[in-house]
Write a protein that holds these residues in place. Sequence first.
Motif, PDB file in Angstrom:
ATOM      1  N   THR A   1       0.858  -1.513   0.170  1.00  0.00           N
ATOM      2  CA  THR A   1      -0.531  -0.207  -0.365  1.00  0.00           C
ATOM      3  C   THR A   1       0.433   1.345   0.239  1.00  0.00           C
ATOM      4  O   THR A   1      -0.154   2.680  -0.349  1.00  0.00           O
ATOM      5  CB  THR A   1      -0.853   0.122   0.827  1.00  0.00           C
ATOM      6  OG1 THR A   1      -0.663  -0.538   2.573  1.00  0.00           O
ATOM      7  CG2 THR A   1      -1.922  -1.420   1.253  1.00  0.00           C
ATOM      8  N   ILE A   2       2.019   1.399   0.565  1.00  0.00           N
ATOM      9  CA  ILE A   2       2.727   3.075   0.802  1.00  0.00           C
ATOM     10  C   ILE A   2       3.827   2.604  -0.895  1.00  0.00           C
ATOM     11  O   ILE A   2       4.094   3.034  -0.843  1.00  0.00           O
ATOM     12  CB  ILE A   2       3.583   2.351   1.915  1.00  0.00           C
ATOM     13  CG1 ILE A   2       2.217   2.588   2.576  1.00  0.00           C
ATOM     14  CG2 ILE A   2       4.218   3.725   1.797  1.00  0.00           C
ATOM     15  CD1 ILE A   2       2.129   3.513   4.401  1.00  0.00           C
ATOM     16  N   ILE A   3       4.759   1.814  -0.539  1.00  0.00           N
ATOM     17  CA  ILE A   3       6.241   1.410  -0.485  1.00  0.00           C
ATOM     18  C   ILE A   3       5.433   1.031  -2.681  1.00  0.00           C
ATOM     19  O   ILE A   3       6.685   2.055  -3.072  1.00  0.00           O
ATOM     20  CB  ILE A   3       7.094  -0.300  -0.268  1.00  0.00           C
ATOM     21  CG1 ILE A   3       7.254   0.414   1.194  1.00  0.00           C
ATOM     22  CG2 ILE A   3       8.329   0.351  -0.883  1.00  0.00           C
ATOM     23  CD1 ILE A   3       7.570   1.855   1.463  1.00  0.00           C
ATOM     24  N   LEU A   4       5.440  -0.170  -2.726  1.00  0.00           N
ATOM     25  CA  LEU A   4       5.488  -0.862  -4.278  1.00  0.00           C
ATOM     26  C   LEU A   4       4.606   0.653  -5.259  1.00  0.00           C
ATOM     27  O   LEU A   4       5.151   0.849  -6.586  1.00  0.00           O
ATOM     28  CB  LEU A   4       4.691  -1.709  -3.939  1.00  0.00           C
ATOM     29  CG  LEU A   4       4.231  -2.066  -5.562  1.00  0.00           C
ATOM     30  CD1 LEU A   4       5.823  -2.714  -5.924  1.00  0.00           C
ATOM     31  CD2 LEU A   4       3.606  -3.661  -5.389  1.00  0.00           C
ATOM     32  N   PRO A   5       3.335   1.663  -4.637  1.00  0.00           N
ATOM     33  CA  PRO A   5       2.776   2.142  -5.381  1.00  0.00           C
ATOM     34  C   PRO A   5       3.778   3.715  -4.972  1.00  0.00           C
ATOM     35  O   PRO A   5       3.361   4.367  -6.512  1.00  0.00           O
ATOM     36  CB  PRO A   5       1.291   3.207  -4.291  1.00  0.00           C
ATOM     37  CG  PRO A   5       1.331   1.834  -3.787  1.00  0.00           C
ATOM     38  CD  PRO A   5       2.774   1.586  -2.918  1.00  0.00           C
ATOM     39  N   GLN A   6       4.739   3.873  -5.049  1.00  0.00           N
ATOM     40  CA  GLN A   6       5.772   5.163  -5.209  1.00  0.00           C
ATOM     41  C   GLN A   6       6.922   4.699  -6.075  1.00  0.00           C
ATOM     42  O   GLN A   6       6.400   5.342  -6.350  1.00  0.00           O
ATOM     43  CB  GLN A   6       6.155   5.448  -3.636  1.00  0.00           C
ATOM     44  CG  GLN A   6       5.091   6.291  -3.160  1.00  0.00           C
ATOM     45  CD  GLN A   6       5.789   6.657  -1.522  1.00  0.00           C
ATOM     46  OE1 GLN A   6       6.367   7.722  -1.576  1.00  0.00           O
ATOM     47  NE2 GLN A   6       5.253   5.691  -0.398  1.00  0.00           N
ATOM     48  N   ALA A   7       7.051   3.342  -5.608  1.00  0.00           N
ATOM     49  CA  ALA A   7       8.344   3.138  -6.244  1.00  0.00           C
ATOM     50  C   ALA A   7       7.809   2.806  -7.751  1.00  0.00           C
ATOM     51  O   ALA A   7       8.978   2.721  -8.562  1.00  0.00           O
ATOM     52  CB  ALA A   7       9.247   1.436  -5.667  1.00  0.00           C
ATOM     53  N   ALA A   8       6.736   2.060  -8.003  1.00  0.00           N
ATOM     54  CA  ALA A   8       6.226   1.830  -9.431  1.00  0.00           C
ATOM     55  C   ALA A   8       6.354   2.753 -10.583  1.00  0.00           C
ATOM     56  O   ALA A   8       6.915   2.764 -11.281  1.00  0.00           O
ATOM     57  CB  ALA A   8       4.658   1.637  -9.386  1.00  0.00           C
ATOM     58  N   ARG A   9       5.839   4.183  -9.321  1.00  0.00           N
ATOM     59  CA  ARG A   9       6.629   5.745 -10.269  1.00  0.00           C
ATOM     60  C   ARG A   9       7.908   5.573 -10.820  1.00  0.00           C
ATOM     61  O   ARG A   9       8.288   6.532 -11.924  1.00  0.00           O
ATOM     62  CB  ARG A   9       5.744   6.557  -9.989  1.00  0.00           C
ATOM     63  CG  ARG A   9       4.199   6.977 -10.051  1.00  0.00           C
ATOM     64  CD  ARG A   9       3.950   8.205  -8.755  1.00  0.00           C
ATOM     65  NE  ARG A   9       4.955   8.892  -8.062  1.00  0.00           N
ATOM     66  CZ  ARG A   9       3.419   8.175  -7.380  1.00  0.00           C
ATOM     67  NH1 ARG A   9       2.154   7.541  -6.953  1.00  0.00           N
ATOM     68  NH2 ARG A   9       4.619   8.455  -6.047  1.00  0.00           N
ATOM     69  N   LEU A  10       8.782   5.394 -10.362  1.00  0.00           N
ATOM     70  CA  LEU A  10       9.926   5.469 -10.435  1.00  0.00           C
ATOM     71  C   LEU A  10      10.615   3.579 -11.478  1.00  0.00           C
ATOM     72  O   LEU A  10      11.600   3.366 -11.902  1.00  0.00           O
ATOM     73  CB  LEU A  10      11.338   5.199  -9.371  1.00  0.00           C
ATOM     74  CG  LEU A  10      10.512   5.913  -7.796  1.00  0.00           C
ATOM     75  CD1 LEU A  10      11.887   6.564  -7.050  1.00  0.00           C
ATOM     76  CD2 LEU A  10      10.827   7.358  -8.872  1.00  0.00           C
ATOM     77  N   ILE A  11       9.495   2.360 -11.541  1.00  0.00           N
ATOM     78  CA  ILE A  11      10.372   1.597 -12.454  1.00  0.00           C
ATOM     79  C   ILE A  11       9.837   1.394 -13.136  1.00  0.00           C
ATOM     80  O   ILE A  11      10.905   0.927 -14.528  1.00  0.00           O
ATOM     81  CB  ILE A  11      10.289   0.129 -11.784  1.00  0.00           C
ATOM     82  CG1 ILE A  11      10.999   0.311  -9.955  1.00  0.00           C
ATOM     83  CG2 ILE A  11      10.341  -0.917 -12.085  1.00  0.00           C
ATOM     84  CD1 ILE A  11       9.860  -0.835  -8.498  1.00  0.00           C
ATOM     85  N   VAL A  12       8.429   1.621 -13.817  1.00  0.00           N
ATOM     86  CA  VAL A  12       8.181   2.025 -15.254  1.00  0.00           C
ATOM     87  C   VAL A  12       8.603   2.182 -16.076  1.00  0.00           C
ATOM     88  O   VAL A  12       8.831   1.765 -17.098  1.00  0.00           O
ATOM     89  CB  VAL A  12       6.804   2.462 -15.092  1.00  0.00           C
ATOM     90  CG1 VAL A  12       6.147   2.262 -16.323  1.00  0.00           C
ATOM     91  CG2 VAL A  12       5.341   0.965 -14.472  1.00  0.00           C
ATOM     92  N   PRO A  13       9.227   3.596 -16.233  1.00  0.00           N
ATOM     93  CA  PRO A  13       9.637   4.192 -16.929  1.00  0.00           C
ATOM     94  C   PRO A  13      10.568   3.186 -18.097  1.00  0.00           C
ATOM     95  O   PRO A  13      11.075   2.932 -18.852  1.00  0.00           O
ATOM     96  CB  PRO A  13      10.351   5.508 -16.872  1.00  0.00           C
ATOM     97  CG  PRO A  13       9.091   5.991 -15.364  1.00  0.00           C
ATOM     98  CD  PRO A  13       9.185   4.659 -15.323  1.00  0.00           C
ATOM     99  N   PRO A  14      12.278   2.998 -16.787  1.00  0.00           N
ATOM    100  CA  PRO A  14      13.775   2.332 -16.953  1.00  0.00           C
ATOM    101  C   PRO A  14      12.439   1.143 -17.561  1.00  0.00           C
ATOM    102  O   PRO A  14      13.040   0.165 -18.669  1.00  0.00           O
ATOM    103  CB  PRO A  14      14.223   2.111 -16.253  1.00  0.00           C
ATOM    104  CG  PRO A  14      13.154   2.071 -14.979  1.00  0.00           C
ATOM    105  CD  PRO A  14      12.270   3.073 -15.694  1.00  0.00           C
TER     106      PRO A  14
END
Length: 292
Positions: free
Chosen positions: A195-208
């Motif tokens: 609920t907290i870590i993954l939604p924020q990390a996804a915005r950093l992981i998806v583009p690369p």
Amino acid sequence: MALFTTQTTTMNLPPPVSRSINWGQFATGASAILALVLIGAIVAQSQSVQWSEIPRYLVHPSILRGVLLTLELTAGAMVFGIGLGCLLAIMATSTNIVLRAIAAGFVWWFRGVPLIVQIFLWFNIALFIPQVGVGHYSISINDLVTPALAGFLALGLHEAANMSEIIRSGLLAIDRGQREAATALGLKPGQTFRTIILPQAARLIVPPTGNQAIGMLKASAIVSVIGMQDLLTQAQVIYARNFLVIELLFVASIWYLAITTVASIGQHYLEKSLQPKFRSGADKPRDDAKRA
């Protein structure tokens, strides 16, 4: 004598803003367009290229089969790479030194060795393991590791090493204080991650990750060196018969450009959907008000 007097009010409107022409930008754009036109004219006037053959081979059955296999190989290798990359990223961020060492060694090897070398190693794995079996049953490794499987393993494992670093950096970019705050609120580690870590990390992981997928699509052409029937291999087989080398390479390039363009558009909208949603107009950035 007038009982009512009217007073005229004037509104002081700001004068219209005149936009000055950016001559440097205009000159740069004109030069780029002129260069493209000149390059197109030079290529089009070549008498050695049979341009009329390109549309015919774009929908050739062999080319279409190659396109389908290229898409399947790219999708399969990416799914495998992302799944294994997630596991390696968890191992790399673990407190267990053995797991961190295994993850580091995997990334060091599969990211450091050139991809074409890995393809040849998997294709010639029978030199090290001639047969595999259990009891009286055995099978030749050459029958098991086909060119398709060799290409899949090489691309998938190479991608897993790259994705593990992307996912690891995305997870570590989230401030540790958010984990501590979630723990103070009584959330379990799994709930905190989802609920907290993954939604924020996804915005950093998806583009690369999108860039990796597009790179994987083009890197899949390397499997032509082991005879896998991908798009480039099918083009090579055809031009080996009719000697239309440049024409078939144009056909393959057009298909790669078309697929890459569609993937880039999908990546754009996926990134846009992951941007934070603002609950009210007051929460929006000030840039929106300036543009209005």
